[in-house]
Design a protein around this motif. Structure first.
Motif, PDB file in Angstrom:
ATOM      1  N   ASN A   1      41.373  48.653  75.604  1.00  0.00           N
ATOM      2  CA  ASN A   1      40.752  47.885  74.527  1.00  0.00           C
ATOM      3  C   ASN A   1      41.026  48.523  73.181  1.00  0.00           C
TER       4      ASN A   1
ATOM      5  N   LEU B   1      43.033  47.035  70.203  1.00  0.00           N
ATOM      6  CA  LEU B   1      42.428  46.861  68.886  1.00  0.00           C
ATOM      7  C   LEU B   1      43.369  47.347  67.800  1.00  0.00           C
TER       8      LEU B   1
ATOM      9  N   PRO C   1      38.159  38.166  69.751  1.00  0.00           N
ATOM     10  CA  PRO C   1      37.420  39.431  69.766  1.00  0.00           C
ATOM     11  C   PRO C   1      38.030  40.413  70.747  1.00  0.00           C
ATOM     12  N   VAL C   2      37.983  41.644  70.352  1.00  0.00           N
ATOM     13  CA  VAL C   2      38.655  42.665  71.148  1.00  0.00           C
ATOM     14  C   VAL C   2      37.943  42.931  72.452  1.00  0.00           C
ATOM     15  N   CYS C   3      36.683  42.626  72.498  1.00  0.00           N
ATOM     16  CA  CYS C   3      35.937  42.992  73.697  1.00  0.00           C
ATOM     17  C   CYS C   3      36.009  41.958  74.800  1.00  0.00           C
TER      18      CYS C   3
ATOM     19  N   VAL D   1      42.271  42.438  74.943  1.00  0.00           N
ATOM     20  CA  VAL D   1      42.640  41.543  73.859  1.00  0.00           C
ATOM     21  C   VAL D   1      44.017  40.973  74.111  1.00  0.00           C
TER      22      VAL D   1
ATOM     23  N   LYS E   1      37.696  41.909  60.015  1.00  0.00           N
ATOM     24  CA  LYS E   1      37.834  41.735  61.460  1.00  0.00           C
ATOM     25  C   LYS E   1      37.358  42.972  62.204  1.00  0.00           C
TER      26      LYS E   1
ATOM     27  N   ILE F   1      34.352  43.281  64.936  1.00  0.00           N
ATOM     28  CA  ILE F   1      34.520  43.851  66.278  1.00  0.00           C
ATOM     29  C   ILE F   1      33.488  44.940  66.527  1.00  0.00           C
TER      30      ILE F   1
END
Length: 548
Positions: free
Chosen positions: A370, A374, A425-427, A431, A506, A510
């Motif tokens: 992640n 990111l 969203p990165v989570c 991603v 952004k 995040i």
DNA sequence: GAGTTTGAAACT
DNA sequence: CAGTTTCAAACTC
């Protein structure tokens, strides 16, 4: 004339003292305070060359896992010459080592003066391992820092950057200081020795063993507390994280094995520590280092008590280790996002007098991938931003030319909004960089902001991507071109600003998401723990005296 | 940040 | 050695 000055004057009239820091009751060979320790926590924290020093000299460290008075210091906190080498000692006009054979192990003395917990918040800037930590700063006013009241003096170091008044514990007042040392030693030959007699400790300490560490060691003189119950830092035993012993003459002592009050104190510390760690990690990641250094002041403590429900069981972390962990830069550095949030192994570090393990509430949420993603995302986003903002800029220029500047503002806003829809969203698991990458990026020749370039430089360093082209983000010569072009660019600051704003926005989103996730997890954890506390209390009432 | 409490150190 | 005073850290408000 001050009383202390009188004392010193009287002392100055005496013949030169034979300063012998080792001249305790047992004779001059008592440099070894305790049996040789194969491997102490402190030793493990020392640089390699010092660790070998430990072993080669075969001397048990007289510096143990204890508070400030154990004479630990940093390179920033100069050790008094007489503590450092016989040579300097001989050069002293007043004090001499009695015997050359009693050469002190210089390196051994050049260890960190361990901060009292109170000083810790000032030390968050301290770096791990070999990087010096900021020393404890005393606030003496009347002792001229020449009595044991002064932590620095008691630690055998000069005051350095302290807040003391009329300080004489410095090079400029070496003679007076030497006299004071002599007087102090005359009064108590053990004055500069550790107060805590330590016992051998296991080099590797698991969480289950941490509670044992708390009972290791004994205060040589014992405390004499009357009102604190030996459960506050007024108590030297408590502060040293040891139990009171038969040496103590305290009243109403609650600092003994099996004490319910003591257990409660440690449980509270456990709770506060874990919550603070999680919060710090999240905050430091979200808003940067300026928000770090959050030592628990009483006010903060109240807030966190409310937040935590005040009790968490599950792991006992001794307070020394807790405070030491607070110092850990990994937990507060924004650059340590991956290390502090993701890796469990990275969260297990030797800290302070013992090892303790902190597991972030985000440990199961964030994976290494992640974080990598990111970073990739931000790079890709910067490209997209560079492209769209350049287009925007061109439009603005055109509209200015056509006298329709005002209309371009709304258009710009729309473009910005469009940009924000580009990424996910990165989570959300991993991603999907491909999506962002799928955006037609034909802006590779456009200039990037210095921050973006820095990001991409990191990529090229293989910091995040190993081979440099993982995760679908190809790092090629194009970036070099961009860097080159950027440096030659004519300063498209508006483009830079928009890029940065987009990226930071952004990134903020995040991180906010992460904080929310962490909070949710923490809340769930707290409620579970509350139940556990109830169960444990019941069992404790039934005679179960186990620690958290 | 000021004031209070506390216990070690210093002193008598 | 016991009692008192001084001192600075710990703590509270």
């Amino acid at each position: 004339m001050e009383k202390s000055e009188t004392t010193l004057d009287l002392a100055s009239r005496k013949s030169a003292r034979q300063l012998d820091f080792t001249a305790v009751r047992g004779g001059p060979t008592l440099l070894k305070l305790s049996p040789p320790m194969p491997h102490s926590p402190l030793q493990s924290r020392l640089p390699v060359e010092l660790q070998s020093d430990f072993q080669s000299r075969g001397q048990g460290p007289w510096l143990h896992s204890q508070p400030w008075w154990l004479q630990q210091r940093t390179s920033q906190s100069p050790v008094m010459p007489h503590l450092l080498s016989p040579r300097s000692q001989l050069s002293s006009p007043v004090l001499r080592l009695p015997h050359p054979a009693q050469k002190l192990p210089v390196k051994m003395l050049q260890v960190v003066k361990q901060e009292s917990p109170r000083s810790l918040p000032q030390n968050n800037a301290g770096l791990k391992d070999n990087t010096p930590k900021k020393q404890k700063q005393c606030n003496c006013k009347n002792s001229r820092c020449l009595k044991l009241y002064c932590e620095c003096f008691a630690s055998g170091i000069y005051c350095d950057g302290c807040n003391c008044l009329n300080c004489h514990n410095n090079v400029d007042n070496e003679a007076a200081r030497q006299e004071a040392v002599g007087i102090t030693l005359e009064r108590n030959p053990n004055a500069f020795r550790p107060k805590i007699a330590s016992s051998p400790q296991k080099p590797q300490v698991s969480m289950e063993e941490v509670s044992e560490i708390q009972v290791i060691g004994k205060h040589n003189k014992g405390c004499h507390c009357k009102k604190s119950g030996c459960l506050k830092k007024y108590c030297e035993c408590f502060q040293a994280n040891i139990l009171c012993s038969e040496n103590c003459k305290c009243m109403d002592c609650k600092n003994f094995e099996g004490s319910d009050e003591r257990r409660e104190v440690f449980q509270e510390e456990c709770s506060l520590f874990h919550i603070r760690q999680a919060t710090n990690a999240a905050i430091s990641g979200a808003v940067g280092p300026s928000s770090t250094g959050t030592h628990i002041t009483p006010k903060k403590r109240k807030i966190q008590e409310i937040f935590s429900g005040k009790s968490v069981i599950g792991q006992t972390v001794n307070t020394a280790a807790q405070y030491q962990q607070e110092l850990d830069p990994l937990a507060s550095s924004p650059l340590s996002l991956s290390a502090s949030f993701v890796s469990d192994t990275a969260n297990t570090r030797i800290s302070g007098s013992s090892r303790s393990t902190y597991r972030s509430v985000l440990a199961d949420v964030l994976q290494t991938q992640n974080v990598k993603n990111l970073c990739s995302l931000l790079v890709v986003l910067s490209r997209v931003a560079a492209k769209t903002n350049a287009e925007m800029r061109e439009k603005v220029v055109r509209k200015i030319e056509t006298g329709k500047y005002e209309a371009s503002i709304a258009s710009s806003a729309q473009l910005l909004q469009d940009n924000r829809e580009v990424v996910k969203p990165v989570c959300q698991d991993h991603v999907i960089i491909e999506e962002a990458d799928a955006v037609d990026i034909d802006n590779r020749n456009r200039p990037l902001s210095p921050e973006t370039l820095a990001l991409m430089c990191d990529e090229q360093d293989g910091m995040f991507f190993g081979n440099g082209s993982a995760n679908g983000v190809a790092i090629d010569n194009t970036n070099q071109n961009m860097i080159q072009k950027s440096s030659n660019s004519d300063g498209c600051t508006d483009v830079y600003e928009e890029q940065e704003r987009l990226i930071l926005t952004k990134f903020r989103d995040i991180l906010c998401g992460l904080i929310t996730l962490g909070s949710i997890k923490e809340t769930m954890y707290s409620s579970l723990v509350k139940k556990d506390v109830g169960i444990k209390k019941e069992s404790a009432d039934n005679g179960d005296r186990g620690h958290c």
